[in-house]
Design a protein around this motif. Structure first.
Motif, PDB file in Angstrom:
ATOM      1  N   GLU A  86      -2.392   3.762   3.155  1.00 16.17           N
ATOM      2  CA  GLU A  86      -2.355   3.892   4.594  1.00 16.17           C
ATOM      3  C   GLU A  86      -2.045   5.349   4.922  1.00 16.17           C
ATOM      4  O   GLU A  86      -1.265   5.989   4.199  1.00 16.17           O
ATOM      5  N   GLN A 123       7.006   7.108  -4.331  1.00 12.78           N
ATOM      6  CA  GLN A 123       6.202   5.893  -4.278  1.00 12.78           C
ATOM      7  C   GLN A 123       5.465   5.636  -5.591  1.00 12.78           C
ATOM      8  O   GLN A 123       5.103   4.497  -5.883  1.00 12.78           O
ATOM      9  N   SER A 132       1.829   4.959   1.220  1.00 11.12           N
ATOM     10  CA  SER A 132       1.766   5.642   2.505  1.00 11.12           C
ATOM     11  C   SER A 132       1.583   7.135   2.265  1.00 11.12           C
ATOM     12  O   SER A 132       2.426   7.779   1.630  1.00 11.12           O
ATOM     13  N   ARG A 164       0.832  -1.196   0.000  1.00 13.62           N
ATOM     14  CA  ARG A 164       0.000   0.000   0.000  1.00 13.62           C
ATOM     15  C   ARG A 164       0.871   1.251   0.000  1.00 13.62           C
ATOM     16  O   ARG A 164       1.973   1.263   0.528  1.00 13.62           O
ATOM     17  N   ARG A 188      -0.374   8.121   7.235  1.00 14.78           N
ATOM     18  CA  ARG A 188       0.725   8.224   8.189  1.00 14.78           C
ATOM     19  C   ARG A 188       0.689   9.611   8.830  1.00 14.78           C
ATOM     20  O   ARG A 188       0.865  10.624   8.160  1.00 14.78           O
TER      21      ARG A 188
END
Length: 247
Positions: free
Chosen positions: A241, A102, A86, A84, A243
């Motif tokens: 996700e 990413q 972040s 996933r 953060r």
């Protein structure tokens, strides 16, 4: 041996196959079902969740469609390597910068815009009178061609007249605000929650019924504290996700 799962609720309003799909996702996330390894046989999963094999098969089919699993004829079903993304929530929360490193391609598309009266929540967030005109922007964020966010943002219509056109042209909230003399802005507050995706989320984020979205409700302000944006963003939990860092 696979242990019995006890978190399936038959009267929750969420289809059993979706609950099982979510359980499988959780098991993958915690390492019970390792990436690149074969998923346990349908009969074992049916025993684990206390349902029939047809229900398990429906859950697996959905996860195959979502790109979590891969079915190979004669070999079984395998867990794909699928990390996933972040997404950081902090003092300066920016979509493109947050996913830098990413995803090679990151962009935001304006889906719709409108002028509407501010409801109580939006008015309080922006420091306006309830019913004051605000511009609402509906956007979708993508990373390497995959939908990863769907958001609604509200702006004072008097101060930001034309921000919809700027957003359509630039594909960036930051660049659009810069056209109004705002070169920097900060996250004043963020409230996090989670819920099942609604019909619009399913369509715009390419999700299956019963999927979970992470929801952020936020207020952005200028460095001197003037509210400029109230937003509600939805992120598919299977892809993103959140953060948190110090605000």
């Amino acid at each position: 041996m696979i242990g019995q799962a006890n978190s399936i609720e038959r009267r929750s309003g969420v289809a059993l196959w979706r609950q099982i799909a979510d359980q499988i996702l959780h098991s993958i996330a915690v390492g019970d079902f390792p990436e690149n390894a074969a998923l346990p046989p349908e009969v074992a999963l049916a025993e684990r969740y206390g349902v029939n094999r047809h229900t398990v098969r429906s859950a697996i089919a959905a996860l195959v469609q979502e790109g979590v699993l891969k079915a190979e004829q004669g070999r079984g079903t395998f867990v794909l390597s699928r990390k996933r993304l972040s997404y950081p929530i902090g003092a300066r929360t920016r979509f493109s910068e947050g996913l830098q490193g990413q995803a090679s391609e990151r962009h935001i598309t304006l889906l719709a815009s409108s002028v509407e009266p501010a409801n109580r929540r939006v008015a309080e967030g922006l420091g306006l009178a309830q019913g004051a005109d605000v511009i609402r922007l509906e956007t979708r964020g993508e990373a390497d061609g995959m939908p990863v966010s769907r958001a609604a943002g509200w702006f004072d219509a008097r101060r930001f007249a034309g921000i919809d056109a700027a957003m359509a042209e630039t594909g960036s909230i930051t660049a659009s605000l810069a056209r109004f003399g705002i070169d920097d802005y900060l996250r004043q507050s963020t409230v996090l929650s989670a819920r099942h995706a609604d019909a619009a989320d399913l369509a715009d984020l390419d999700l299956q019924p019963g999927a979970i979205v992470l929801v952020t409700v936020a207020v952005n302000v200028t460095p001197d504290g003037q509210p400029i944006q109230f937003s509600e963003s939805r992120f598919p939990a299977e892809r993103i996700e959140l953060r948190l860092s110090a605000l």
